[in-house]
Design an enzyme around this catalytic site. Structure first.
Site, PDB file in Angstrom:
ATOM      1  N   ASN A 186      33.580  31.672  81.645  1.00  0.00           N
ATOM      2  CA  ASN A 186      34.895  31.429  81.039  1.00  0.00           C
ATOM      3  C   ASN A 186      34.722  30.312  80.016  1.00  0.00           C
ATOM      4  OD1 ASN A 186      37.521  30.851  80.399  1.00  0.00           O
ATOM      5  ND2 ASN A 186      38.035  29.947  82.395  1.00  0.00           N
ATOM      6  N   TRP A 187      34.696  30.710  78.753  1.00  0.00           N
ATOM      7  CA  TRP A 187      34.445  29.714  77.690  1.00  0.00           C
ATOM      8  C   TRP A 187      35.671  28.869  77.390  1.00  0.00           C
ATOM      9  CZ3 TRP A 187      31.317  32.815  73.387  1.00  0.00           C
ATOM     10  CH2 TRP A 187      30.096  33.213  73.928  1.00  0.00           C
ATOM     11  N   LYS A 188      36.828  29.245  77.941  1.00  0.00           N
ATOM     12  CA  LYS A 188      38.086  28.523  77.666  1.00  0.00           C
ATOM     13  C   LYS A 188      38.293  28.427  76.143  1.00  0.00           C
ATOM     14  CE  LYS A 188      37.347  26.192  82.005  1.00  0.00           C
ATOM     15  NZ  LYS A 188      37.729  25.120  82.902  1.00  0.00           N
ATOM     16  N   HIS A 191      44.312  32.025  85.878  1.00  0.00           N
ATOM     17  CA  HIS A 191      43.437  30.848  85.957  1.00  0.00           C
ATOM     18  C   HIS A 191      44.292  29.615  86.241  1.00  0.00           C
ATOM     19  CE1 HIS A 191      40.721  27.638  84.745  1.00  0.00           C
ATOM     20  NE2 HIS A 191      39.746  28.499  84.986  1.00  0.00           N
ATOM     21  N   GLU A 206      44.323  26.772  85.028  1.00  0.00           N
ATOM     22  CA  GLU A 206      44.819  26.063  83.840  1.00  0.00           C
ATOM     23  C   GLU A 206      46.072  26.738  83.288  1.00  0.00           C
ATOM     24  OE1 GLU A 206      41.100  25.956  81.724  1.00  0.00           O
ATOM     25  OE2 GLU A 206      40.353  24.556  83.237  1.00  0.00           O
ATOM     26  N   GLU A 266      38.968  29.472  93.228  1.00  0.00           N
ATOM     27  CA  GLU A 266      38.654  28.294  92.423  1.00  0.00           C
ATOM     28  C   GLU A 266      39.504  27.120  92.900  1.00  0.00           C
ATOM     29  OE1 GLU A 266      36.810  29.434  88.457  1.00  0.00           O
ATOM     30  OE2 GLU A 266      38.958  29.482  88.143  1.00  0.00           O
ATOM     31  N   GLY A 275      36.053  21.757  86.480  1.00  0.00           N
ATOM     32  CA  GLY A 275      35.810  20.844  85.365  1.00  0.00           C
ATOM     33  C   GLY A 275      35.722  19.385  85.782  1.00  0.00           C
ATOM     34  N   SER A 308      32.817  23.919  89.002  1.00  0.00           N
ATOM     35  CA  SER A 308      31.622  23.121  88.724  1.00  0.00           C
ATOM     36  C   SER A 308      30.335  23.763  89.249  1.00  0.00           C
ATOM     37  CB  SER A 308      31.794  21.697  89.268  1.00  0.00           C
ATOM     38  OG  SER A 308      32.909  21.071  88.672  1.00  0.00           O
ATOM     39  N   GLY A 354      32.793  27.757  84.195  1.00  0.00           N
ATOM     40  CA  GLY A 354      33.411  27.183  83.004  1.00  0.00           C
ATOM     41  C   GLY A 354      32.391  26.418  82.191  1.00  0.00           C
ATOM     42  N   GLY A 355      32.348  25.106  82.400  1.00  0.00           N
ATOM     43  CA  GLY A 355      31.511  24.219  81.584  1.00  0.00           C
ATOM     44  C   GLY A 355      30.072  24.687  81.415  1.00  0.00           C
TER      45      GLY A 355
HETATM   46  C1  PEP Z   1      36.676  27.626  85.399  1.00  0.00           C
HETATM   47  O1  PEP Z   1      37.200  27.260  84.362  1.00  0.00           O
HETATM   48  O2  PEP Z   1      37.010  28.728  85.875  1.00  0.00           O
HETATM   49  C2  PEP Z   1      35.702  26.760  86.023  1.00  0.00           C
HETATM   50  C3  PEP Z   1      35.277  27.067  87.218  1.00  0.00           C
HETATM   51  O3  PEP Z   1      35.291  25.664  85.296  1.00  0.00           O
HETATM   52  P1  PEP Z   1      34.042  24.690  85.648  1.00  0.00           P
HETATM   53  O4  PEP Z   1      32.879  25.576  85.991  1.00  0.00           O
HETATM   54  O5  PEP Z   1      33.835  23.884  84.423  1.00  0.00           O
HETATM   55  O6  PEP Z   1      34.476  23.868  86.835  1.00  0.00           O
END
Ligand code: PEP
Length: 260
Positions: free
Chosen positions: A9-11, A96, A98, A168, A174, A214, A235-236
């Site tokens: 997930n590049w956001k 998600h 966010e 999640e 994040g 993470s 994500g990251g």
């Molecule tokens: C996400 O945005 O779905 C996520 C899990 O982010 P991160 O891996 O950065 O925690």
């Protein structure tokens, strides 16, 4: 064993189409032709079409990060499921955290989007998870049950089997904090138990449930080795090809060894 599924997930990253294309090219080269692990990239909507061209000839799926539940009309700023399909998408992330916590998205809205996604044959990745306060108040299972009930309402067993879930924990997204394999496995086992009660054990055994929060190359293997964790929503670490490929390689190792 369910085929492990790693999605990036590049956001709202990276900042330019050029950077997005080179990231996708590097992931494509690293994944090669092998489909032992399912992989998908979910770039920002404006880059989807160009990333679809990059991924041509590769087994990597392409996903939107959100969609609207109406097929067309006066909905400024929204994107329909059919538009995602037209841009080359096979998947779409829904609900998600966010969007749930930052933009007030409700279970009912996630559910409307889910039915709209299935109607155009997109594979939905439905996200659920508790906040830190909810975990500390021992409400994790109640929160998960509420989100599952509301977000997945009205699905047949056959539809459910084709939906991907992503557990999640909001406090791990994040933040650099990761659920321990035991915390994550417990939540995944709860989710699978709920699926079994609602849709029957055969369907529950088919549903892919990713973990997200993470995930990095150095913690992926022990999370992915848990019996009810079937992949990762990243994500990251999906913004650096080497890190994302490290997680995919961890999934390949778990696949090769098999789970207990
Ligand atoms: C996400 O945005 O779905 C996520 C899990 O982010 P991160 O891996 O950065 O925690």
């Amino acid at each position: 064993m369910r085929t492990l599924f790693i999605a990036g997930n590049w956001k709202m990253n990276p900042g330019t189409a050029e950077a997005a294309i080179s990231l996708a090219e590097a992931v494509k080269a690293g994944v090669g032709a092998s489909a032992d692990v399912r992989v998908a990239l979910c770039p920002p909507a404006v880059f989807l079409n160009r990333i679809d061209h990059v991924l041509e000839g590769s087994p990597i799926g392409l996903g939107g990060q959100n969609m609207y539940w109406k097929p067309e009309g006066a909905f400024t700023g929204e994107t329909s499921g059919a538009m995602l399909v037209d841009a080359g998408c096979t998947h779409v992330i829904l609900g998600h955290s966010e969007r749930r916590h930052g933009m007030g998205e409700t279970d009912a809205q996630v559910n409307a989007k889910l039915h709209a996604a299935l109607a155009v044959q997109l594979i939905p990745i439905v996200c659920i998870g508790e906040t830190k306060d909810e975990r500390l108040a021992d409400q994790t299972e109640d929160v998960l049950q509420g989100q599952l009930t509301g977000s997945l309402a009205g699905l047949s067993s056959e539809q459910m089997a084709g939906v991907v879930l992503a557990y999640e924990p909001v406090w791990a997204i994040g933040t650099g904090l990761t659920a321990t394999p035991e915390q994550a496995q417990n939540a995944h086992a709860f989710i699978r138990g709920w699926l079994s009660e609602q849709f029957g054990p055969a369907t529950a055994a088919r549903v892919v449930v990713q973990y997200g929060g993470s995930v990095k190359p150095d913690n992926a293997a022990e999370l992915l080795a848990c019996p009810d964790i079937d992949g990762a929503l990243v994500g990251g670490a999906s913004l650096k090809a080497a890190d994302f490929l490290g997680i995919i390689n961890a999934a390949r190792d778990v696949t090769a060894k098999g789970k207990a």
